[in-house]
Design a protein around this motif. Sequence first.
Motif: not given
Length: 70
Positions: A16-22, A46-51
Motif C-alpha cells: 500500500d503506497l499510503d504506508k510508504i515513507v521513502k 524496513v524495506l517493504a519491497g522492490i517494484v
Amino acid sequence: MQWVPVASKEGSAYVDLDKIVKVQFETENGALRAHLFAATGSNSLVLAGIVVDAEIASALYRIIQDQSFS
C-alpha cells in the motif's frame, strides 16, 4: 489506497503506497527499480519491497519528480 506489486523476501506481494515513507531508485542492467520503505516505529525503516515492473517504477519516479518541483 494504492496497491502496487513488489518483489519481497516472501516472494511476490502488494504494498500500500499510503504506508510508504521513502522511495529509493536504482538502475540494474538498464532497468529502473524502486525500493519502497515503510516506517516501523521510532525512526526506523524496513524495506517493504522492490517494484520491478518498469512501467510502475517509471510512473513512481515521474510522480515524485513532479511533486518535488511543485
